[in-house]
Design an enzyme around this catalytic site. Structure first.
Site, mmCIF file in Angstrom:
data_model
loop_
_atom_site.group_PDB
_atom_site.id
_atom_site.type_symbol
_atom_site.label_atom_id
_atom_site.label_comp_id
_atom_site.label_asym_id
_atom_site.label_seq_id
_atom_site.Cartn_x
_atom_site.Cartn_y
_atom_site.Cartn_z
ATOM 1 C CG PHE A 126 3.100 -3.619 5.503
ATOM 2 C CD1 PHE A 126 3.604 -4.452 6.627
ATOM 3 C CD2 PHE A 126 3.804 -3.068 4.678
ATOM 4 C CE1 PHE A 126 5.060 -4.394 6.725
ATOM 5 C CE2 PHE A 126 5.263 -3.038 4.825
ATOM 6 C CZ PHE A 126 5.730 -3.632 5.784
ATOM 7 C CB CYS A 127 -3.121 -3.642 3.857
ATOM 8 S SG CYS A 127 -4.703 -3.466 3.537
#
Ligand SMILES: Cc1cc2nc3c(=O)[nH]c(=O)nc-3n(C[C@H](O)[C@H](O)[C@H](O)COP(=O)(O)OP(=O)(O)OC[C@H]3O[C@@H](n4cnc5c(N)ncnc54)[C@H](O)[C@@H]3O)c2cc1C
Lengths: 76, 379
Positions: free
Chosen positions: A13-14
């Site tokens: 996600f990151c």
């Protein structure tokens, strides 16, 4: 000699698949291929769009069960 | 012979691992069955997140540092003697002074560092706050700033994904308080097609930027900076003029990793669940230096370190595996000088930040102090 590298960015996600690709391209040699595995469908359009913008080569995308493999070649 | 655990790197993750092992293996250490050794680069330990506050005069330099020997459990054999080469075949680490360490288990915790020198013109024309010298220079530049064009420029890869947004909101508060915001044009650039890697954070940040009047340009990957004309250029073909350039430079891992052929760019290929170096059973990797595609942040380092401690203790005591890392990351996000929010996620749970509040900002300020407890392994 040109190399092929795979980044498994599924569930990332990151920073996410495109940011991982950008970082990997900086370390690659011209002609090297990078395959990014992404579970984010956005990568299917994001990655080729960005690659075209900066002048690298988009090689292709393969759909797998629940994820996509997007391949890019460093061109400059 | 005692079982030896050798930790290379005395930053956040190395320190948590060393202290956790000492606590959980107290009996084995007392009888001499286990020894924990750390090699680091400095007698002092720096609280890196505190660097964000230095340019704004919100933290004193002294508050960033502690004596590493006091942060470490006294049972750790600590040497300030950087590793020069790491040979995972012969299980030997040679230091700059020529000492040779062997190990049963090796923990690589050498972190990441900024590389402004990889962008032409950046070192001459850019300011940053990712190291102490840079944060001091930026503090001087901000004190002298009387209005003009500021560019906050973000490059990949970099640690602490929220710092670029935080510094932007803090600049707004700082300049507003000085009556300079109306004379300032601030542009934020980001490598991908939104304002932050985390989608919900990007969705929240964009209307905030619009509201306070921060301009932004996405798909901006820096190609070069011209110090003479004060223009920054992107690989995507755009150019922005600036009076003050604040960059989050691209990062690399430690030089010893690349010099030892353990990973391109200093990033060590690491199994995302076991945290083992790919191809090694007894070499573990923790913190920023892994090549795992997740945020390079203190909280990541902390959660990984906890898993690593459990596994090393379990392997040493019972010869079995304890648990896998689930990719957990937690970040505070400062949304100004007086408010904050937080976000967490793991490999399977997407992030979902709550609304900013003053209370969360206070938690982060408290964390700035609690860091030392967490490095000691008490939190
Ligand atoms: C300005 C700033 C703000 C930040 N804010 C936050 C935040 O709010 N929240 C958050 O979670 N994270 C934040 N971080 C990120 C966080 O500090 C790092 O992700 C974290 O420190 C990583 O831990 P680490 O142990 O991997 O690396 P580090 O803590 O950097 O430690 C690595 C250590 O290895 C040592 N080393 C390197 N080479 C060698 C060698 N050859 N031999 C021996 N030792 C060596 C280094 O000197 C260093 O001490 C921030 C970072 C910065 C710079």
């Amino acid at each position: 000699m040109a190399e092929r590298q795979t980044i498994d960015a599924r569930g990332s996600f990151c920073p996410g698949p495109l940011m991982e690709l950008i970082a990997a391209l900086k370390l690659a040699q011209i002609g090297d291929e990078i395959e990014v595995l992404s579970s984010d469908k956005g990568s299917v359009t994001d990655v080729p769009a960005w690659v075209a913008k900066v002048g690298h080569a988009y090689v292709g995308t393969t759909e797998h069960d629940g994820y996509w493999a997007v391949v890019v070649r460093k061109a400059k | 012979m005692p079982k030896s655990v050798l930790i290379v790197g005395g930053g956040l993750s190395g320190t948590i691992v060393a202290n956790g092992l000492c606590r959980q293996l107290a009996e084995e250490m007392r009888t001499g069955a286990v020894a924990v050794t750390m090699i680091g680069t400095s007698e002092t330990h720096m609280y890196q997140p505190g660097l964000l506050y230095i340019p704004f005069g919100r933290m004193r330099e002294q508050e960033l540092f502690r004596d590493q020997r006091r942060v470490l459990d006294r049972r750790v054999n600590f040497f300030v003697d950087p590793a020069a080469t790491i040979d995972v075949e012969t299980k030997q680490v040679t230091t700059e002074s020529g000492r040779v360490f062997t190990y049963d288990y090796l923990v690589l915790a050498t972190g990441s560092r900024i590389m402004p020198q990889t962008i032409p013109g950046m070192t001459e024309a850019g300011h940053w706050f990712y190291d102490l010298e840079g944060a001091r220079k930026l503090r001087d530049a901000l004190n002298a700033f009387q209005g003009g064009r500021i560019v906050v420029n973000v490059n990949a890869p970099h640690k602490c994904p929220v710092a670029p947004l935080e510094v932007t909101f803090m600049l707004y508060d700082f300049l507003k308080a000085r009556g300079l915001w109306d004379k300032t044009e601030l542009t934020y650039t980001y490598p991908i097609g939104r304002l932050h890697a985390l989608e919900p954070v990007a969705h929240w940040a964009q209307p905030e930027f619009d509201r306070i009047g921060v301009k932004y340009e996405t798909f901006f990957n820096t190609e070069s900076v011209d110090p003479a004309t004060k223009v920054i250029k992107s690989m995507e073909g755009s150019e922005i003029a600036f009076d003050l350039l604040i960059t989050i430079p691209p990062h690399a891992g430690a030089p010893v990793i690349e010099a030892s052929n353990l990973g391109k760019g200093g990033w060590v290929p690491t199994n995302s669940r076991t945290l083992r170096r790919e191809g090694s059973d007894n070499v573990f990797v923790v913190g920023d230096t892994t090549n795992i595609p997740i945020s390079k942040a203190g909280s990541t380092a902390h959660f990984e370190a906890d898993v690593l401690i459990d596994n090393l203790v379990s392997l040493i005591q019972e010869g079995r595996w304890a648990r896998d890392y689930d990719g957990k990351v937690f970040c505070f996000v400062e949304t100004g000088l007086g408010a904050g929010t937080y976000v967490w996620f793991n490999y399977t749970t997407p992030p979902n930040p709550g609304p900013p509040s003053q209370m969360i900002h206070w938690f982060k300020l408290a964390y700035n102090r609690l860091y030392w407890l967490s490095a000691r392994g008490l939190l």
